[in-house]
Design an enzyme around this catalytic site. Structure first.
Site, PDB file in Angstrom:
ATOM      1  CG  ASN A  44      -0.936   6.630   2.875  1.00 46.09           C
ATOM      2  OD1 ASN A  44      -1.314   5.523   3.141  1.00 46.09           O
ATOM      3  ND2 ASN A  44      -1.310   7.912   3.912  1.00 46.09           N
ATOM      4  CG  ASP A  45      -0.827  11.420   3.156  1.00 48.38           C
ATOM      5  OD1 ASP A  45      -0.981  10.730   2.485  1.00 48.38           O
ATOM      6  OD2 ASP A  45      -0.831  11.704   4.334  1.00 48.38           O
ATOM      7  CD  GLU A  69      -5.065  14.116   7.057  1.00 46.89           C
ATOM      8  OE1 GLU A  69      -5.172  13.249   8.487  1.00 46.89           O
ATOM      9  OE2 GLU A  69      -6.045  13.757   6.480  1.00 46.89           O
ATOM     10  NE  ARG A  97      -3.072  13.321  10.967  1.00 44.34           N
ATOM     11  CZ  ARG A  97      -4.255  13.892  11.443  1.00 44.34           C
ATOM     12  NH1 ARG A  97      -3.978  14.031  13.040  1.00 44.34           N
ATOM     13  NH2 ARG A  97      -5.105  13.275  10.922  1.00 44.34           N
ATOM     14  CG  ASP A  98       0.174  15.526   8.640  1.00 52.21           C
ATOM     15  OD1 ASP A  98       0.624  13.980   8.620  1.00 52.21           O
ATOM     16  OD2 ASP A  98      -0.644  15.722   8.515  1.00 52.21           O
ATOM     17  CD  GLN A 100       2.662   7.744   5.470  1.00 57.97           C
ATOM     18  OE1 GLN A 100       2.048   8.006   6.863  1.00 57.97           O
ATOM     19  NE2 GLN A 100       4.192   8.154   6.210  1.00 57.97           N
ATOM     20  CB  SER A 107       2.900  12.668   5.891  1.00 56.53           C
ATOM     21  OG  SER A 107       1.796  12.063   5.436  1.00 56.53           O
ATOM     22  CD1 TRP A 134      -3.217   3.878   5.473  1.00 57.05           C
ATOM     23  CD2 TRP A 134      -3.503   3.032   7.675  1.00 57.05           C
ATOM     24  NE1 TRP A 134      -2.970   5.158   6.151  1.00 57.05           N
ATOM     25  CE2 TRP A 134      -2.631   4.359   7.749  1.00 57.05           C
ATOM     26  CE3 TRP A 134      -3.790   2.124   8.440  1.00 57.05           C
ATOM     27  CZ2 TRP A 134      -2.283   5.474   8.895  1.00 57.05           C
ATOM     28  CZ3 TRP A 134      -3.536   2.342   9.467  1.00 57.05           C
ATOM     29  CH2 TRP A 134      -2.952   3.871  10.100  1.00 57.05           C
ATOM     30  CD1 TRP A 162      -0.924   2.097   2.024  1.00 56.68           C
ATOM     31  CD2 TRP A 162      -2.872   1.581   1.213  1.00 56.68           C
ATOM     32  NE1 TRP A 162      -1.831   3.337   2.015  1.00 56.68           N
ATOM     33  CE2 TRP A 162      -3.110   3.506   2.126  1.00 56.68           C
ATOM     34  CE3 TRP A 162      -3.714   1.127   0.320  1.00 56.68           C
ATOM     35  CZ2 TRP A 162      -4.269   3.884   1.616  1.00 56.68           C
ATOM     36  CZ3 TRP A 162      -5.540   1.329   0.523  1.00 56.68           C
ATOM     37  CH2 TRP A 162      -5.114   3.087   0.593  1.00 56.68           C
TER      38      TRP A 162
END
Length: 712
Positions: free
Chosen positions: A287-288, A459, A404-405, A304, A346, A312, A285
């Site tokens: 993602n970001d 986010e 976060r991030d 990610q 992230s 995920w 998987w």
């Protein structure tokens, strides 16, 4: 060739029931219409046992019979308890099937002795894309023999996975459920291949060196008929004795199927059909996008990543590099979680060209990244070998807050580093104020000071200056969030002063985009996550969007962002991989009469361009590979499947560019004024291109389709 040396294999299993053991005692099987003598409070458990999956719930499996306890009644927001009548403990174990949310003390089953909790067990999942599978769990209650007890099933959680599933409770002299399995080996190869069966029960696996846990992750281990092989990179442990531990069913042989490899496994036919223009991880998987940075001639894409499954979970930082933003080489995992539950979420990366951090040890500029450690806070890592390996800053975390991030930015005017980071304030007086972006500053990427906060963003922030129409003397700052919405304004290094409301350029399967730091010639190149674009029955899942260059341009509505595929895509289309399969100067559309053109090649990777003169038509529909793209002239909207964007004409025309790949369509309108990302599976047989006008006449100018093959 290196070989994996098997030292020993020991499955540590509970002993079988002793000869002459008493028969099991069923406490509850929940097969009736009601809970009988069990007492329910609240709403969560509904009027009685559920007939499997409830409305709005993922598919529930692993229970026995036709019914089970399922507290998803009316969704995750409901709460309650379900308490058994009193009974006497007569066997060594209390065994039951349990699933649902993994929230300690909130989605659980408790054994009550004199009203106090003597044993407890939670559900097994708290992750997006997880599984509603019930698994066996057993309590050893031999020390409580003869005592009178009650069972209480609890749902006190209201957020995600805020429910519990329970079934088939029994007393037994035989333990049910997972037992500790162990395999020991000496590492002599690059990788271990772990068989994955998507949808199987998730098992927590540990790698141990000298008794110390060095890796820990969840994986849907296949007992047979694996869907694909996940790769564990064990090069750091070569020559060492490695122990693999997992809680597995007593009859499991899954650890025996873990095999050594010096090479990554050969691609299957399904693997060969992956997108050619969009990045997908080799396995697992994604993602970001994280840590986008250009350095020493390489574009770095961190992301990610779950290396061990199709869904995920297990958040690591994957890593790939490219010379041209189209052809990517996947490198070893960049960031591993520090420990179970402390995931690498992230973040971003920069080139510390001035060595403000003092992290530089060689002749090359040092790369510095910031990421969210879910167990600690915002953390700094650095690399002196072009991003191949990373070292943790010894004073991490550098920022602790509820968020976060982190996005790192060098603010030249104040000669300071800035960290823009998503920040939550649950007790804020307004809904908008609960979610925002906080700004911290630092002279050295080590010591950070809070500067300001702006409300109303969620986010994955991005922050960058951009010249209007290329005029460096006239620029604005752009503040961007995960949903693709942005504001324009001024940033003085501490405070963002917005001068506009939120605008949007991207629509559809697009989320958590980030732009590259240190891109040459002042380019602002962006990649997003094609959220929700799935690749079922393949060893990989999800993709990145095509790289685009962002520009600021004046429009009739004010200054706006434009997104256009990077020039490298155009260069690829002009090379030997390019072949024009449709080229028409002008095509008149008569109301209600569909025009069908058979193109001269496949339509799995293509670049379509045209200008649409709306004329008197109310709607114009273009169908490529069976997927309609509809412009509604009355509503001034462009729609493709589930995605709609506002689109106005310019002198009566709309220009379109459609990039098609094995997984998506991306539509760029009016030179990038709007961009749409749509999940799309091309047909192997449909090589037609169709056009239809309704309610009036329309004209297509210079429609052209070219094959694109980024793999050549």
């Amino acid at each position: 060739m290196y070989k994996l040396v098997l030292v020993s294999l020991s499955l540590l299993l509970a002993p079988a029931a002793a000869f002459g053991a008493e028969a099991d005692v069923i406490v509850a099987d929940f097969e009736g219409d009601s809970y009988g003598e069990w007492v329910a409070t609240g709403e969560a458990f509904g009027p009685g046992p559920a007939k499997g999956t409830l409305s709005g719930q993922m598919h529930v499996e692993g229970y026995e019979g036709q019914r089970l306890v399922n507290s998803f009644f009316k969704g995750d927001a409901t709460t309650g308890t379900l308490t058994s009548p009193e009974f006497t403990l007569q066997r060594k174990f209390v065994c039951f099937l349990i699933g649902g949310g993994q929230h300690e003390g909130k989605t659980c089953i408790n054994l009550l002795v004199a009203g106090k909790v003597a044993r407890t067990a939670t559900g097994t999942n708290d992750k997006p894309g997880g599984s509603e599978r019930l698994d066996w769990h057993s309590w050893d209650v031999s020390d409580l023999a003869g005592k009178k007890v009650r069972l209480q099933i609890v749902d006190a959680a209201t957020g995600g996975w805020g429910h519990v599933n329970v079934d088939h409770i029994l007393q037994s002299d035989t333990r049910r459920g997972s037992q500790l399995a162990r395999r020991e080996l000496v590492v002599a190869t690059n990788y271990l291949q772990l068989p994955v069966k998507t949808g199987a029960a998730k098992r927590r696996v540990k790698f141990l060196i000298d008794g110390r846990t060095v890796r820990e992750f969840e994986i849907e281990l296949a007992e047979k008929d694996a869907d694909f092989q996940a790769l564990a990179d064990v090069r750091p442990f070569k020559g060492k004795a490695l122990t693999i531990e997992a809680l597995l069913p007593s009859d499991s042989n899954a650890l025996n199927a873990v095999t050594p490899s010096d090479e990554q496994p050969l691609s299957s036919d399904a693997d060969q059909n992956r997108p050619g223009l969009h990045f997908t991880s080799r396995r697992g998987w994604l993602n970001d996008p994280n840590g986008l940075v250009q350095h020493a001639g390489e574009w770095h894409l961190f992301y990610q990543h779950n290396p061990y499954g199709w869904s995920w979970g297990n958040m690591h930082w994957g890593h790939a590099v490219s010379k041209d933003l189209l052809h990517w080489t996947e490198l070893p995992t960049a960031l591993y979680p520090q420990q179970w539950g402390d995931w690498a979420f992230s973040g971003s990366a920069v080139v510390d060209a001035r060595n403000t951090s003092g992290f530089k040890t060689g002749s090359d500029d040092v790369l510095v990244a910031a990421y969210t450690s879910t167990g600690r806070g915002e953390c700094i890592v650095f690399s002196n070998d072009r991003g191949r390996t990373w070292t943790e800053f010894d004073k991490n975390p550098v920022v602790k807050h509820n968020g976060r991030d982190p996005k790192l930015v060098w603010h030249a005017a104040s000669s300071r580093w800035v960290m823009a980071v998503y920040d939550e304030q649950p007790d804020a007086p307004t809904a908008e104020a609960k979610q925002g972006i906080s700004f911290f500053t630092s002279p050295d990427l080590k010591e950070w000071t809070f500067a300001s906060r702006i409300d109303g963003f969620y986010e994955c922030p991005d922050l960058f200056p951009l010249a209007i129409d290329g005029d460096k003397a006239n620029q604005k700052w752009v503040l961007y969030a995960a949903d693709g919405k942005y504001v324009l304004g001024d940033f003085d290094g501490k405070t963002f002063t917005k001068e506009s409301g939120k605008h949007q350029v991207w629509f559809g399967n697009f989320y958590a985009a980030q732009t590259f730091d240190n891109a040459p010639n002042g380019r602002r190149v962006q990649i997003g996550w094609g959220q929700g674009i799935e690749f079922k029955n393949r060893p990989f899942n999800q993709q990145m969007t095509i790289p685009v260059e962002l520009t600021l341009r004046p429009t009739s509505r004010g200054v706006r962002l434009f997104a256009w595929p990077v020039k490298e895509v155009e260069a690829a289309s002009q090379g030997r991989a390019h072949a024009t399969i449709l080229s028409i100067d002008r095509l008149k559309l008569v109301p209600g009469r569909e025009v069908t053109v058979t193109v001269g090649g496949t339509l799995d990777q293509f670049d379509l361009t045209l200008e649409l003169e709306v004329g008197t038509a109310e709607k114009i529909t273009l169908t490529v590979c069976g997927t309609p793209i509809v412009y509604d002239a009355k509503q001034k909207k462009l729609a493709c499947r589930h995605v709609t964007a506002p689109v106005s004409t310019c002198q009566g025309r709309v220009s379109l560019r459609v990039i098609g790949d094995r997984g998506s369509l991306e539509i760029f309108v009016n030179k990038g004024e709007a961009a749409l990302s749509i999940g799309h599976t091309p047909s192997d047989t449909d090589r037609t291109w169709k056009a239809l006008a309704t309610g009036g006449e329309a004209t297509l100018h210079r429609p052209s389709i070219a094959n694109l093959n980024a793999t050549e």
